[in-house]
Design a protein around this motif. Structure first.
Motif, short mmCIF file in Angstrom:
data_model
loop_
_atom_site.label_atom_id
_atom_site.label_comp_id
_atom_site.label_asym_id
_atom_site.label_seq_id
_atom_site.Cartn_x
_atom_site.Cartn_y
_atom_site.Cartn_z
N GLU A 1 23.79 9.63 3.49
CA GLU A 1 23.58 11.07 3.65
C GLU A 1 23.19 11.69 2.32
O GLU A 1 23.78 11.35 1.29
CB GLU A 1 24.88 11.73 4.14
N GLY B 1 24.44 15.94 -0.22
CA GLY B 1 24.46 16.53 1.12
C GLY B 1 25.72 17.35 1.27
O GLY B 1 26.60 17.34 0.40
N ASP C 1 18.34 15.15 7.49
CA ASP C 1 17.15 15.71 6.84
C ASP C 1 17.21 15.67 5.32
O ASP C 1 16.18 15.54 4.66
CB ASP C 1 16.94 17.15 7.31
N CYS C 2 18.40 15.80 4.73
CA CYS C 2 18.48 15.77 3.27
C CYS C 2 18.08 14.41 2.72
O CYS C 2 17.43 14.31 1.69
CB CYS C 2 19.88 16.15 2.79
N ASN D 1 15.25 18.26 2.11
CA ASN D 1 15.80 19.40 2.86
C ASN D 1 16.45 20.46 1.97
O ASN D 1 15.83 20.99 1.07
CB ASN D 1 16.81 18.83 3.88
S1 SF4 Z 1 20.99 17.04 6.74
FE1 SF4 Z 1 22.05 19.00 7.17
S2 SF4 Z 1 24.13 18.38 7.81
FE2 SF4 Z 1 23.20 16.58 6.76
S3 SF4 Z 1 23.83 16.79 4.61
FE3 SF4 Z 1 21.86 17.81 4.81
S4 SF4 Z 1 22.36 20.00 5.17
FE4 SF4 Z 1 24.21 18.80 5.60
#
Ligand code: SF4
Length: 177
Positions: free
Chosen positions: A58, A13, A85-86, A91
């Motif tokens: 994350e 992430g 989202d990742c 994502n």
């Molecule tokens: S979900 Fe968005 S903010 Fe979180 S690690 Fe992934 S790209 Fe970055």
């Protein structure tokens, strides 16, 4: 009162989800009365400990190192949270998935490099063929979409878990920013 043992983990992430965690600001002090942060990129502990109550992860599973870490964390954790989202869908890291891995590596390390044009073969984690969300490998207990999830949402999730409840997130979160 026994404090809950909470960990946060950073895989593939951008760290934006951890920045959102920090954006809880002074509410972190309130949480600190009820939990100990026993492992995190935000603190200086190298080994993921035993008997973690809540692990908040994350990022996607993109490398062999990520996958090994994920299994290790899952085996030592009661409640595992996919944060952002990742972690939930793969994502941004999954944008490489339609392409052959060798092409991705050559593009990054050779075609777009100005110096030292070579794909590294030592001292970097070997990528998996595809970036994947956490739940494709292990049981995930709570999904928290968002890119990143807001500090308010993270505070709600952590507070509910510390009270021993599963957070009810219907209508409170969405994918994307
Ligand atoms: S979900 Fe968005 S903010 Fe979180 S690690 Fe992934 S790209 Fe970055």
């Amino acid at each position: 009162m026994t404090k809950a043992r909470v960990a946060t983990v950073w895989m593939d992430g951008c760290s934006g989800c951890h920045m959102s965690f920090l954006d809880m600001d002074e509410r972190l002090l309130d949480l600190a009365d009820r939990m100990d942060l026993v492992y995190s990129p935000l603190v200086d502990l190298k080994e993921f400990p035993l008997e973690v109550d809540v692990a908040i992860i994350e990022g996607s599973v993109s490398s062999e190192e990520d996958l090994e870490k994920l299994y290790h964390v899952r085996s030592r954790t009661k409640v595992l949270v996919s944060l952002g989202d990742c972690a939930v869908t793969a994502n941004v890291p999954s944008m490489r998935n339609p392409f052959d891995l060798d092409c991705v590596l050559r593009r990054g390390y050779e075609e777009n490099a100005d110096v030292n044009r070579q794909v590294p073969v030592e001292n970097v984690p070997r990528l998996l063929p595809r970036a994947r969300p956490l739940h494709e490998f292990v049981k995930v207990d709570v999904f928290v979409p968002g890119c990143p999830p807001s500090a308010d949402l993270i505070h709600f999730v952590v507070s509910e878990l510390l009270e021993g409840r599963t957070p009810e997130l219907a209508g409170q979160c969405r994918f994307g920013a």
